[in-house]
Write a protein that holds these residues in place. Structure first.
Motif, PDB file in Angstrom:
ATOM      1  N   MET A   1       0.882  -1.304   0.019  1.00  0.00           N
ATOM      2  CA  MET A   1      -0.030   0.001   0.009  1.00  0.00           C
ATOM      3  C   MET A   1       0.828   1.330   0.042  1.00  0.00           C
ATOM      4  N   ILE A   2       1.946   1.253   0.951  1.00  0.00           N
ATOM      5  CA  ILE A   2       2.734   2.274   0.863  1.00  0.00           C
ATOM      6  C   ILE A   2       3.625   2.684  -0.496  1.00  0.00           C
ATOM      7  N   SER A   3       3.987   1.697  -1.206  1.00  0.00           N
ATOM      8  CA  SER A   3       4.703   1.713  -2.378  1.00  0.00           C
ATOM      9  C   SER A   3       3.389   2.305  -3.306  1.00  0.00           C
ATOM     10  N   GLU A   4       2.162   1.811  -3.524  1.00  0.00           N
ATOM     11  CA  GLU A   4       1.275   2.293  -4.290  1.00  0.00           C
ATOM     12  C   GLU A   4       1.053   3.819  -3.902  1.00  0.00           C
ATOM     13  N   TYR A   5       0.965   4.234  -2.658  1.00  0.00           N
ATOM     14  CA  TYR A   5       0.675   5.406  -2.297  1.00  0.00           C
ATOM     15  C   TYR A   5       1.674   6.469  -2.874  1.00  0.00           C
ATOM     16  N   ASN A   6       3.180   6.011  -2.714  1.00  0.00           N
ATOM     17  CA  ASN A   6       4.088   6.791  -3.194  1.00  0.00           C
ATOM     18  C   ASN A   6       4.092   7.004  -4.597  1.00  0.00           C
ATOM     19  N   LEU A   7       3.435   6.081  -5.464  1.00  0.00           N
ATOM     20  CA  LEU A   7       3.291   6.118  -6.794  1.00  0.00           C
ATOM     21  C   LEU A   7       1.917   7.036  -7.022  1.00  0.00           C
ATOM     22  N   GLY A   8       1.223   7.546  -6.241  1.00  0.00           N
ATOM     23  CA  GLY A   8       0.023   7.990  -6.381  1.00  0.00           C
ATOM     24  C   GLY A   8      -1.246   7.155  -6.798  1.00  0.00           C
ATOM     25  N   ALA A   9      -1.038   5.918  -6.687  1.00  0.00           N
ATOM     26  CA  ALA A   9      -2.132   5.062  -7.121  1.00  0.00           C
ATOM     27  C   ALA A   9      -3.209   4.832  -6.018  1.00  0.00           C
ATOM     28  N   THR A  10      -3.033   5.175  -4.774  1.00  0.00           N
ATOM     29  CA  THR A  10      -4.258   5.041  -4.049  1.00  0.00           C
ATOM     30  C   THR A  10      -4.943   6.278  -3.712  1.00  0.00           C
ATOM     31  N   LEU A  11      -5.779   6.357  -3.070  1.00  0.00           N
ATOM     32  CA  LEU A  11      -6.739   7.461  -2.593  1.00  0.00           C
ATOM     33  C   LEU A  11      -6.182   7.902  -1.085  1.00  0.00           C
ATOM     34  N   GLY A  87      -8.228  -2.601  -0.616  1.00  0.00           N
ATOM     35  CA  GLY A  87      -8.904  -2.327  -1.620  1.00  0.00           C
ATOM     36  C   GLY A  87      -9.586  -0.957  -1.409  1.00  0.00           C
ATOM     37  N   VAL A  88     -10.031  -0.838   0.137  1.00  0.00           N
ATOM     38  CA  VAL A  88     -10.727   0.502   0.120  1.00  0.00           C
ATOM     39  C   VAL A  88      -9.706   1.610  -0.037  1.00  0.00           C
ATOM     40  N   SER A  89      -8.619   1.560   0.148  1.00  0.00           N
ATOM     41  CA  SER A  89      -7.443   2.703  -0.009  1.00  0.00           C
ATOM     42  C   SER A  89      -7.469   3.141  -1.532  1.00  0.00           C
ATOM     43  N   PHE A  90      -8.047   2.148  -2.512  1.00  0.00           N
ATOM     44  CA  PHE A  90      -8.018   2.637  -3.749  1.00  0.00           C
ATOM     45  C   PHE A  90      -9.326   3.183  -4.278  1.00  0.00           C
ATOM     46  N   ILE A  91     -10.467   3.032  -3.335  1.00  0.00           N
ATOM     47  CA  ILE A  91     -11.887   3.377  -3.891  1.00  0.00           C
ATOM     48  C   ILE A  91     -12.439   4.497  -2.799  1.00  0.00           C
ATOM     49  N   VAL A  92     -11.835   4.796  -1.725  1.00  0.00           N
ATOM     50  CA  VAL A  92     -12.269   5.869  -0.821  1.00  0.00           C
ATOM     51  C   VAL A  92     -11.238   6.524  -0.298  1.00  0.00           C
ATOM     52  N   PRO A  93     -11.247   8.009  -0.646  1.00  0.00           N
ATOM     53  CA  PRO A  93     -10.211   8.933  -0.098  1.00  0.00           C
ATOM     54  C   PRO A  93     -10.078   8.562   1.366  1.00  0.00           C
ATOM     55  N   LEU A  94      -9.019   8.242   1.987  1.00  0.00           N
ATOM     56  CA  LEU A  94      -8.842   8.026   3.479  1.00  0.00           C
ATOM     57  C   LEU A  94      -7.677   8.684   3.794  1.00  0.00           C
ATOM     58  N   HIS A  95      -7.484   9.458   4.854  1.00  0.00           N
ATOM     59  CA  HIS A  95      -6.323   9.955   5.628  1.00  0.00           C
ATOM     60  C   HIS A  95      -5.772   8.856   6.458  1.00  0.00           C
ATOM     61  N   PHE A  96      -4.639   9.035   6.609  1.00  0.00           N
ATOM     62  CA  PHE A  96      -3.681   8.073   7.264  1.00  0.00           C
ATOM     63  C   PHE A  96      -4.208   7.844   8.678  1.00  0.00           C
ATOM     64  N   VAL A  97      -4.915   8.803   9.374  1.00  0.00           N
ATOM     65  CA  VAL A  97      -5.381   8.843  10.609  1.00  0.00           C
ATOM     66  C   VAL A  97      -6.724   7.930  10.773  1.00  0.00           C
ATOM     67  N   THR A  98      -7.510   8.240   9.596  1.00  0.00           N
ATOM     68  CA  THR A  98      -8.855   7.493   9.672  1.00  0.00           C
ATOM     69  C   THR A  98      -8.522   5.593   9.388  1.00  0.00           C
TER      70      THR A  98
END
Length: 177
Positions: A1-11, A87-98
């Motif tokens: 998830m972190i690598s996908e986040y770094n690539l801008g692929a997650t929300l 999966g949810v990190s790709f379909i719902v914008p989530l702050h890391f705190v959430t």
């Protein structure tokens, strides 16, 4: 998830002001509802006789739930459950705190529902909290009967799809704290 986040692929997002503080609360509630829905349906599938032994039996090895059994998973089950947060990190914008708050809530709630005794008084079953939130008694019945009470946080899907034990309201044999 972190690598996908770094690539801008997650929300996933780190700037708390990106959607505002109100969205932290809304997204947290949305994630709990989505997770409960996901959990209900995969949990029912886990109980199918053809896959129960290798997918979910590890969790039911202890007939009566304990806080330790809340973390007892077979590897395939753990992977399927973890897929929700990926999966949810790709379909719902989530702050890391959430995301962290949802993971903590899930962990604390799992221990709470596996205590083996009810924290809420038996009279709470007459109020919304006892009717719509899963407590220790509710989940203990699932461990005994296997074919009822599949939800994680809420009783909604059990009520809607007929997997709520009709005798649940009358169950009183679990001791209260």
């Amino acid at each position: 998830m972190i690598s996908e986040y770094n690539l801008g692929a997650t929300l996933l997002y780190a700037d708390i002001w990106k959607y505002g503080l109100w969205y932290l609360i809304v997204s947290f509630i949305a994630v709990l509802i989505l997770q409960d829905t996901y959990f209900y349906f995969i949990h029912r599938i886990f109980h199918h006789p053809r896959i129960f032994r290798w997918m979910h039996y590890g969790h039911h090895r202890s007939g009566e739930p304990t806080p330790w059994s809340s973390s007892a998973f077979d590897l395939p089950e753990a992977i399927v459950q973890a897929l929700f947060f990926v999966g949810v990190s790709f379909i719902v914008p989530l702050h890391f705190v959430t995301l962290v708050a949802a993971l903590i809530t899930m962990t604390v709630w799992a221990v709470f529902t596996h205590l083996g005794f009810e924290l809420f008084p038996s009279s709470s079953k007459s109020y919304w909290i006892g009717k719509w939130l899963i407590g220790s008694m509710h989940h203990s019945i699932h461990h005994r009967k296997y074919k009822v009470h599949y939800g994680l946080y809420f009783t909604f899907w059990d009520k809607l799809l007929g997997t709520e034990d009709p005798n649940y309201e009358n169950e009183t044999h679990i001791r209260e704290f």
